[in-house]
Design a protein around this motif. Structure first.
Motif, PDB file in Angstrom:
ATOM      1  N   LEU A 284       0.844  -1.198   0.000  1.00  0.00           N
ATOM      2  CA  LEU A 284       0.000   0.000   0.000  1.00  0.00           C
ATOM      3  C   LEU A 284       0.879   1.247   0.000  1.00  0.00           C
ATOM      4  CD1 LEU A 284      -2.804   1.460   0.436  1.00  0.00           C
ATOM      5  CD2 LEU A 284      -2.278   1.333   2.892  1.00  0.00           C
ATOM      6  N   LYS A 285       0.512   2.212  -0.839  1.00  0.00           N
ATOM      7  CA  LYS A 285       1.184   3.509  -0.826  1.00  0.00           C
ATOM      8  C   LYS A 285       0.140   4.606  -0.583  1.00  0.00           C
ATOM      9  CE  LYS A 285       4.409   4.546  -3.740  1.00  0.00           C
ATOM     10  NZ  LYS A 285       5.075   4.843  -5.051  1.00  0.00           N
ATOM     11  N   ILE A 286       0.455   5.504   0.349  1.00  0.00           N
ATOM     12  CA  ILE A 286      -0.392   6.671   0.604  1.00  0.00           C
ATOM     13  C   ILE A 286       0.352   7.875   0.041  1.00  0.00           C
ATOM     14  CG2 ILE A 286      -1.603   8.039   2.340  1.00  0.00           C
ATOM     15  CD1 ILE A 286      -1.437   5.547   4.192  1.00  0.00           C
ATOM     16  N   ASN A 287      -0.125   8.398  -1.076  1.00  0.00           N
ATOM     17  CA  ASN A 287       0.610   9.421  -1.827  1.00  0.00           C
ATOM     18  C   ASN A 287       0.158  10.834  -1.478  1.00  0.00           C
ATOM     19  OD1 ASN A 287       2.064   7.434  -3.331  1.00  0.00           O
ATOM     20  ND2 ASN A 287       0.255   7.138  -4.607  1.00  0.00           N
ATOM     21  N   SER A 288       0.003  11.095  -0.187  1.00  0.00           N
ATOM     22  CA  SER A 288      -0.450  12.415   0.231  1.00  0.00           C
ATOM     23  C   SER A 288      -0.134  12.621   1.712  1.00  0.00           C
ATOM     24  CB  SER A 288      -1.956  12.564   0.002  1.00  0.00           C
ATOM     25  OG  SER A 288      -2.442  13.766   0.549  1.00  0.00           O
ATOM     26  N   ASP A 289       0.082  13.856   2.087  1.00  0.00           N
ATOM     27  CA  ASP A 289       0.229  14.221   3.494  1.00  0.00           C
ATOM     28  C   ASP A 289      -1.044  14.842   4.042  1.00  0.00           C
ATOM     29  OD1 ASP A 289       2.873  13.324   3.798  1.00  0.00           O
ATOM     30  OD2 ASP A 289       3.650  15.163   2.876  1.00  0.00           O
ATOM     31  N   LYS A 290      -2.137  14.706   3.303  1.00  0.00           N
ATOM     32  CA  LYS A 290      -3.412  15.248   3.768  1.00  0.00           C
ATOM     33  C   LYS A 290      -3.867  14.546   5.043  1.00  0.00           C
ATOM     34  CE  LYS A 290      -5.332  15.313  -0.745  1.00  0.00           C
ATOM     35  NZ  LYS A 290      -6.539  15.026  -1.516  1.00  0.00           N
ATOM     36  N   SER A 291      -4.717  15.219   5.790  1.00  0.00           N
ATOM     37  CA  SER A 291      -5.367  14.599   6.944  1.00  0.00           C
ATOM     38  C   SER A 291      -6.214  13.419   6.485  1.00  0.00           C
ATOM     39  CB  SER A 291      -6.259  15.619   7.653  1.00  0.00           C
ATOM     40  OG  SER A 291      -7.205  14.978   8.483  1.00  0.00           O
ATOM     41  N   LEU A 292      -6.367  12.478   7.376  1.00  0.00           N
ATOM     42  CA  LEU A 292      -7.264  11.344   7.133  1.00  0.00           C
ATOM     43  C   LEU A 292      -8.623  11.812   6.626  1.00  0.00           C
ATOM     44  CD1 LEU A 292      -8.277   8.339   7.775  1.00  0.00           C
ATOM     45  CD2 LEU A 292      -8.846   9.230  10.032  1.00  0.00           C
ATOM     46  N   PHE A 293      -9.116  12.907   7.156  1.00  0.00           N
ATOM     47  CA  PHE A 293     -10.470  13.364   6.845  1.00  0.00           C
ATOM     48  C   PHE A 293     -10.563  14.049   5.481  1.00  0.00           C
ATOM     49  CE2 PHE A 293     -10.054  13.285  11.490  1.00  0.00           C
ATOM     50  CZ  PHE A 293     -11.042  12.349  11.778  1.00  0.00           C
ATOM     51  N   ASP A 294      -9.427  14.324   4.864  1.00  0.00           N
ATOM     52  CA  ASP A 294      -9.419  14.981   3.552  1.00  0.00           C
ATOM     53  C   ASP A 294      -8.968  14.063   2.426  1.00  0.00           C
ATOM     54  OD1 ASP A 294     -10.191  17.434   4.696  1.00  0.00           O
ATOM     55  OD2 ASP A 294      -8.116  17.882   5.232  1.00  0.00           O
ATOM     56  N   LEU A 295      -8.540  12.862   2.752  1.00  0.00           N
ATOM     57  CA  LEU A 295      -8.054  11.939   1.736  1.00  0.00           C
ATOM     58  C   LEU A 295      -9.167  11.517   0.779  1.00  0.00           C
ATOM     59  CD1 LEU A 295      -5.774   9.528   3.799  1.00  0.00           C
ATOM     60  CD2 LEU A 295      -5.012  10.960   1.899  1.00  0.00           C
ATOM     61  N   GLU A 296      -8.788  11.287  -0.467  1.00  0.00           N
ATOM     62  CA  GLU A 296      -9.691  10.711  -1.452  1.00  0.00           C
ATOM     63  C   GLU A 296      -9.037   9.456  -2.031  1.00  0.00           C
ATOM     64  OE1 GLU A 296     -12.682  11.463  -1.904  1.00  0.00           O
ATOM     65  OE2 GLU A 296     -12.934  13.534  -1.234  1.00  0.00           O
ATOM     66  N   TYR A 297      -9.821   8.719  -2.774  1.00  0.00           N
ATOM     67  CA  TYR A 297      -9.321   7.479  -3.363  1.00  0.00           C
ATOM     68  C   TYR A 297      -8.067   7.707  -4.201  1.00  0.00           C
ATOM     69  CZ  TYR A 297      -8.916   3.688  -6.704  1.00  0.00           C
ATOM     70  OH  TYR A 297      -8.419   2.690  -7.500  1.00  0.00           O
ATOM     71  N   GLU A 298      -8.021   8.829  -4.888  1.00  0.00           N
ATOM     72  CA  GLU A 298      -6.896   9.124  -5.783  1.00  0.00           C
ATOM     73  C   GLU A 298      -5.572   9.283  -5.032  1.00  0.00           C
ATOM     74  OE1 GLU A 298     -10.671   9.916  -7.742  1.00  0.00           O
ATOM     75  OE2 GLU A 298      -9.862  10.624  -5.816  1.00  0.00           O
ATOM     76  N   ASP A 299      -5.617   9.440  -3.719  1.00  0.00           N
ATOM     77  CA  ASP A 299      -4.399   9.577  -2.911  1.00  0.00           C
ATOM     78  C   ASP A 299      -3.797   8.222  -2.518  1.00  0.00           C
ATOM     79  OD1 ASP A 299      -4.562  12.438  -2.760  1.00  0.00           O
ATOM     80  OD2 ASP A 299      -6.193  12.206  -1.317  1.00  0.00           O
ATOM     81  N   LEU A 300      -4.485   7.143  -2.850  1.00  0.00           N
ATOM     82  CA  LEU A 300      -4.073   5.808  -2.436  1.00  0.00           C
ATOM     83  C   LEU A 300      -3.660   4.973  -3.636  1.00  0.00           C
ATOM     84  CD1 LEU A 300      -7.049   5.160   0.017  1.00  0.00           C
ATOM     85  CD2 LEU A 300      -4.787   6.065   0.601  1.00  0.00           C
ATOM     86  N   GLU A 301      -2.750   4.039  -3.394  1.00  0.00           N
ATOM     87  CA  GLU A 301      -2.258   3.209  -4.501  1.00  0.00           C
ATOM     88  C   GLU A 301      -1.871   1.831  -3.980  1.00  0.00           C
ATOM     89  OE1 GLU A 301       1.446   3.205  -7.754  1.00  0.00           O
ATOM     90  OE2 GLU A 301       1.134   4.936  -6.415  1.00  0.00           O
ATOM     91  N   ILE A 302      -2.256   0.813  -4.720  1.00  0.00           N
ATOM     92  CA  ILE A 302      -1.808  -0.551  -4.438  1.00  0.00           C
ATOM     93  C   ILE A 302      -0.747  -0.905  -5.465  1.00  0.00           C
ATOM     94  CG2 ILE A 302      -2.490  -2.978  -4.608  1.00  0.00           C
ATOM     95  CD1 ILE A 302      -3.193  -1.839  -1.961  1.00  0.00           C
ATOM     96  N   GLU A 303       0.393  -1.333  -4.981  1.00  0.00           N
ATOM     97  CA  GLU A 303       1.558  -1.576  -5.830  1.00  0.00           C
ATOM     98  C   GLU A 303       1.886  -3.068  -5.861  1.00  0.00           C
ATOM     99  OE1 GLU A 303       5.515  -0.075  -4.508  1.00  0.00           O
ATOM    100  OE2 GLU A 303       5.274   1.299  -6.210  1.00  0.00           O
ATOM    101  N   GLY A 304       2.014  -3.618  -7.065  1.00  0.00           N
ATOM    102  CA  GLY A 304       2.436  -5.012  -7.201  1.00  0.00           C
ATOM    103  C   GLY A 304       1.348  -6.029  -6.919  1.00  0.00           C
ATOM    104  N   TYR A 305       0.086  -5.666  -7.239  1.00  0.00           N
ATOM    105  CA  TYR A 305      -1.004  -6.614  -6.971  1.00  0.00           C
ATOM    106  C   TYR A 305      -1.186  -7.557  -8.154  1.00  0.00           C
ATOM    107  CZ  TYR A 305      -5.639  -8.412  -5.695  1.00  0.00           C
ATOM    108  OH  TYR A 305      -6.714  -9.226  -5.376  1.00  0.00           O
ATOM    109  N   LYS A 306      -0.950  -8.831  -7.916  1.00  0.00           N
ATOM    110  CA  LYS A 306      -1.178  -9.880  -8.905  1.00  0.00           C
ATOM    111  C   LYS A 306      -2.126 -10.893  -8.289  1.00  0.00           C
ATOM    112  CE  LYS A 306       1.202 -13.286 -11.831  1.00  0.00           C
ATOM    113  NZ  LYS A 306       2.504 -13.925 -12.156  1.00  0.00           N
ATOM    114  N   SER A 307      -3.168 -11.255  -9.025  1.00  0.00           N
ATOM    115  CA  SER A 307      -4.172 -12.148  -8.462  1.00  0.00           C
ATOM    116  C   SER A 307      -4.747 -13.055  -9.536  1.00  0.00           C
ATOM    117  CB  SER A 307      -5.312 -11.349  -7.834  1.00  0.00           C
ATOM    118  OG  SER A 307      -6.136 -10.784  -8.848  1.00  0.00           O
ATOM    119  N   HIS A 308      -5.425 -14.106  -9.091  1.00  0.00           N
ATOM    120  CA  HIS A 308      -6.261 -14.910  -9.975  1.00  0.00           C
ATOM    121  C   HIS A 308      -7.515 -14.102 -10.328  1.00  0.00           C
ATOM    122  CE1 HIS A 308      -4.124 -18.790  -9.601  1.00  0.00           C
ATOM    123  NE2 HIS A 308      -3.806 -18.357  -8.395  1.00  0.00           N
ATOM    124  N   PRO A 309      -8.274 -14.510 -11.339  1.00  0.00           N
ATOM    125  CA  PRO A 309      -9.490 -13.769 -11.715  1.00  0.00           C
ATOM    126  C   PRO A 309     -10.520 -13.751 -10.590  1.00  0.00           C
ATOM    127  CG  PRO A 309      -8.845 -15.313 -13.450  1.00  0.00           C
ATOM    128  CD  PRO A 309      -7.999 -15.635 -12.260  1.00  0.00           C
TER     129      PRO A 309
END
Length: 317
Positions: A284-309
């Motif tokens: 998990l990467k959190i790409n922002s220093d915003k407060s928890l209460f101001d975060l949006e989905y675009e501030d978050l990133e999942i890196e290296g996720y490989k899965s079955h269908p």
């Protein structure tokens, strides 16, 4: 198999081998056990299961919706998140305002009757469009009552006093990290009847040790196939976000269950998932220093996720 998928697979196997057959509110029937616990070391990686694809976007946007204190599905639909649609849709089709074809028992009928399924999809599309574009309709039929976000951010007691549990929790972790009272409850007995669905993940507690924040969730009712993979990732994400807000590292997510069940119409899907081996878990990467209460989905990133269908299965409403 990685530790996260293994813990989940072990739960599935235990329920299939030891569970009792039970009737349930939805009429679907379950195989159930009472009492189980899983532990996930969040310092290893992020526990997004890999033996089937799990949508991080759906998990993150729902959690942000909770954090905002929102209870209306418009925000979710703006992110194409449909996981709460059925409960709001049910309110509309059972109201005097609804004039379309009979939608009684739409969850079951849509699975066994192709003609009805087409009608259902058409009415659901109309419903979603109205939620997104008609403010009056959205206010009347998009709100789910006093569900999670309301209880987290605007708990109301019998005297009408209001309380922001989430802000208070964060303040208390910062001021008194060793307290044993870092608790949020979504189970408000006086408001259960005002909720579209009484809270399944009812209470969670945080614990600070050696600069690391851990979280334990008590889940009274757990749909193992559809719900639990989301719950694992959601509360792990919440632990990361609150740890960052409080300048702490992450420790463990501990998942404790009451009634843990597999719906009988999910057994084939569970067995398909159990036949798969896992991949390495993502980060998990959190790409922002915003407060928890101001975060949006675009501030978050999942890196290296490989899965079955992904594996499709019906939701019990």
């Amino acid at each position: 198999m990685n530790n996260f998928d293994k813990a989940y697979h072990d739960l599935c196997k235990k329920v299939l081998s030891e569970g009792e057959s039970k009737d349930d509110r939805t009429g679907t029937g379950t195989i159930s056990i009472f009492g189980h616990q899983m532990r996930f070391d969040l310092s290893e990686a992020f526990p997004l299961l890999t033996t089937k694809k799990v949508s991080f976007k759906l998990i993150a946007t729902e959690l942000i919706w909770f954090i905002k204190g929102d209870t209306n599905i418009r925000y979710l639909l703006q992110y194409k998140n449909n996981i709460w649609n059925e409960w709001a849709f049910k309110k509309w089709v059972e109201s005097e305002d609804y004039e379309g074809p009979d939608m009684t028992d739409f969850g079951r009928r849509s699975l066994v009757d192709d003609n009805f399924n087409e009608q259902y999809k058409a009415q659901l599309a109309i419903f979603k469009d109205k939620i997104l574009n008609d403010d009056d309709f959205m206010k009347k039929f998009g709100d789910l009552g006093n569900v999670y976000g309301k209880q987290w951010r605007d708990w109301k007691d019998v005297n009408g006093q209001r309380f922001d549990q989430l802000q208070t929790l964060i303040d208390n972790i910062k001021q008194n990290p060793n307290s044993r009272r870092h608790i949020i409850s979504a189970w408000n007995p006086t408001e259960i009847d005002t909720m579209a669905l009484p809270p399944c993940h009812t209470l969670f507690q945080f614990y600070v040790k050696d600069g690391k924040l851990s979280c334990q969730l008590y889940q009274r009712s757990a749909d193992i196939f559809l719900g639990v993979p989301f719950n694992i990732a959601s509360y792990s994400l919440l632990t990361h976000l609150i740890a960052k807000e409080c300048n702490l590292e992450v420790g463990e997510f501990v998942h404790t269950f009451g009634d843990a069940h597999i719906y009988k119409n999910h057994i084939d899907a569970i067995e398909e998932q159990l036949s798969r081996d896992s991949f390495d878990p993502p980060k998990l990467k959190i790409n922002s220093d915003k407060s928890l209460f101001d975060l949006e989905y675009e501030d978050l990133e999942i890196e290296g996720y490989k899965s079955h269908p992904s594996i499709k299965a019906p939701i019990a409403v």
